[in-house]
Design an enzyme around this catalytic site. Sequence first.
Site, short mmCIF file in Angstrom:
data_model
loop_
_atom_site.label_atom_id
_atom_site.label_comp_id
_atom_site.label_asym_id
_atom_site.label_seq_id
_atom_site.Cartn_x
_atom_site.Cartn_y
_atom_site.Cartn_z
N HIS A 63 0.62 4.20 -2.86
CA HIS A 63 0.34 5.60 -2.53
C HIS A 63 1.50 6.51 -2.89
O HIS A 63 1.30 7.69 -3.19
CB HIS A 63 0.00 5.72 -1.04
CG HIS A 63 -1.38 5.23 -0.70
ND1 HIS A 63 -2.24 5.93 0.12
CD2 HIS A 63 -2.06 4.13 -1.09
CE1 HIS A 63 -3.39 5.27 0.24
NE2 HIS A 63 -3.29 4.17 -0.49
N ASP A 64 2.70 5.99 -2.87
CA ASP A 64 3.86 6.78 -3.28
C ASP A 64 3.80 7.07 -4.78
O ASP A 64 3.96 8.22 -5.21
CB ASP A 64 5.15 6.05 -2.94
CG ASP A 64 6.40 6.84 -3.30
OD1 ASP A 64 6.39 8.07 -3.12
OD2 ASP A 64 7.38 6.22 -3.76
N ASP A 70 -10.22 -9.52 2.03
CA ASP A 70 -10.44 -10.88 1.55
C ASP A 70 -10.68 -11.74 2.78
O ASP A 70 -9.75 -12.10 3.50
CB ASP A 70 -9.20 -11.35 0.78
CG ASP A 70 -9.28 -12.81 0.34
OD1 ASP A 70 -10.23 -13.51 0.73
OD2 ASP A 70 -8.36 -13.27 -0.37
N HIS A 124 -5.74 -6.13 -2.92
CA HIS A 124 -6.61 -6.12 -1.74
C HIS A 124 -6.88 -7.52 -1.21
O HIS A 124 -7.54 -7.68 -0.19
CB HIS A 124 -7.94 -5.42 -2.08
CG HIS A 124 -7.82 -3.93 -2.12
ND1 HIS A 124 -8.86 -3.10 -2.46
CD2 HIS A 124 -6.76 -3.11 -1.87
CE1 HIS A 124 -8.46 -1.84 -2.43
NE2 HIS A 124 -7.19 -1.83 -2.07
N THR A 125 -6.38 -8.51 -1.88
CA THR A 125 -6.49 -9.87 -1.36
C THR A 125 -5.68 -10.05 -0.08
O THR A 125 -5.87 -11.05 0.64
CB THR A 125 -6.04 -10.90 -2.42
OG1 THR A 125 -6.36 -12.21 -1.99
CG2 THR A 125 -4.54 -10.82 -2.70
N ASN A 165 -4.29 9.13 3.39
CA ASN A 165 -3.12 8.50 3.99
C ASN A 165 -3.13 8.45 5.51
O ASN A 165 -2.60 7.51 6.11
CB ASN A 165 -1.84 9.24 3.56
CG ASN A 165 -1.51 9.04 2.09
OD1 ASN A 165 -2.03 8.13 1.45
ND2 ASN A 165 -0.66 9.89 1.55
N ASP A 175 8.82 8.16 -6.11
CA ASP A 175 9.98 8.97 -5.74
C ASP A 175 10.22 9.03 -4.24
O ASP A 175 11.02 9.84 -3.77
CB ASP A 175 9.84 10.39 -6.29
CG ASP A 175 8.61 11.12 -5.74
OD1 ASP A 175 7.85 10.50 -4.96
OD2 ASP A 175 8.41 12.30 -6.09
N ARG A 225 0.83 -1.21 0.00
CA ARG A 225 0.00 0.00 0.00
C ARG A 225 0.86 1.25 0.00
O ARG A 225 0.55 2.24 -0.69
CB ARG A 225 -0.93 -0.02 1.21
CG ARG A 225 -1.92 1.15 1.25
CD ARG A 225 -2.87 1.05 2.42
NE ARG A 225 -3.73 -0.13 2.31
CZ ARG A 225 -4.63 -0.48 3.23
NH1 ARG A 225 -4.77 0.24 4.33
NH2 ARG A 225 -5.38 -1.55 3.05
N VAL A 229 1.58 9.83 -6.49
CA VAL A 229 1.85 11.25 -6.22
C VAL A 229 3.28 11.55 -6.65
O VAL A 229 4.24 11.06 -6.05
CB VAL A 229 1.68 11.56 -4.71
CG1 VAL A 229 1.94 13.04 -4.45
CG2 VAL A 229 0.28 11.19 -4.24
N GLU A 261 2.99 14.13 2.84
CA GLU A 261 1.75 13.51 2.35
C GLU A 261 1.08 12.62 3.38
O GLU A 261 -0.05 12.17 3.20
CB GLU A 261 2.08 12.69 1.09
CG GLU A 261 2.65 13.52 -0.03
CD GLU A 261 3.34 12.70 -1.12
OE1 GLU A 261 3.14 11.46 -1.14
OE2 GLU A 261 4.09 13.28 -1.91
#
Length: 340
Positions: free
Chosen positions: A75-76, A255, A202-203, A103, A83, A71, A79, A97
């Site tokens: 999320h990195d 899941d 998401h499993t 987040n 980096d 995750r 945006v 962030e």
Amino acid sequence: MALTPLLHSKLFQVVLLVSVFIFSSGLYASDDSHLSLDYYASTCPTVFDIIRKEMECEVLSDPRNAALVVRLHFHDCFVQGCDGSVLLDDTISLRGEKKSSPNINSLKGFGIIDKIKNKVESECPEIVSCADILTIAARDAVILVGGPYWDVPVGRKDSKTASYELASANIPTADEGLVSIISKFLYQGLSVTDMVALSGAHTIGMARCANFRARIYGDFETASDRSPMSETYLSNLKSICPAAGGGDNNVSAMDNITPNLFDNSYYQILLKGEGLLNSDQELYSSILGIQTKQLVVKYAHDPIGFFQQFSDSMVKLGNITNSDSFANGEVRKNCRFVNT
């Protein structure tokens, strides 16, 4: 013949989606020309081994750590590209962030990356970027819970900036509709196929009650097959997440069949209408999701096909970069702060 308000709304969404695709298809192209598989071959040849061993320890101590790292990576990359900007702490001169709405309550695992960085620095000081460490660690996390292998091109630089605003705007949320989710993926240069495959992560994830309350007290029952097992599952979710509020931080596996194993059961859950998050169930149940529904059915019945596409899509995700990171980036000594 005049369109009904519902049809007019759906037609508008379709037009919007087509417009987003045309606009965004060339808006954010990934630039992997600076990346290569042997980038550290001479400067830090043991880096992949170091990261793998550290991730083995973390996942052995708690299998859920795998999902935390995956995750973080996702999320990195959404945006400013991949980096390491998501790893930056707030300072007097930099707003990070981590406290953005997508987040603040969902991202953990920063300490895992800190540990890996310390190990890498002791072996190869000031050589390996935090962005590369996070990307490699995400791959290893997936493998360690039964998922597929893929080669990770490396050579990323760490950004000296972060964007609270882009984190708030770019990252898909749990209650988002299909059109909006697709547009956010297209903006990153990721296709609808990439979106459905990457959602399969998401499993192994957990979700907070605050992110699935509306779903379980909304259309969950009508979307599911209403079997005894489905009713029992819904009852358990409601015991975890009360309707009247409170318990926002209580969690449930996305899941519920094999929560600590990376497999294709996530898609099988969607076929039964039992996706925990609205954004997940939309892939199969949205009337606009003709292509996404076909892909959900395919991956539910073809685990090898899912693994292959997930691997390919993770490479595409990891290759999302921007020229500023390479031109002005650095290799941070501490992943939480830019170098002084």
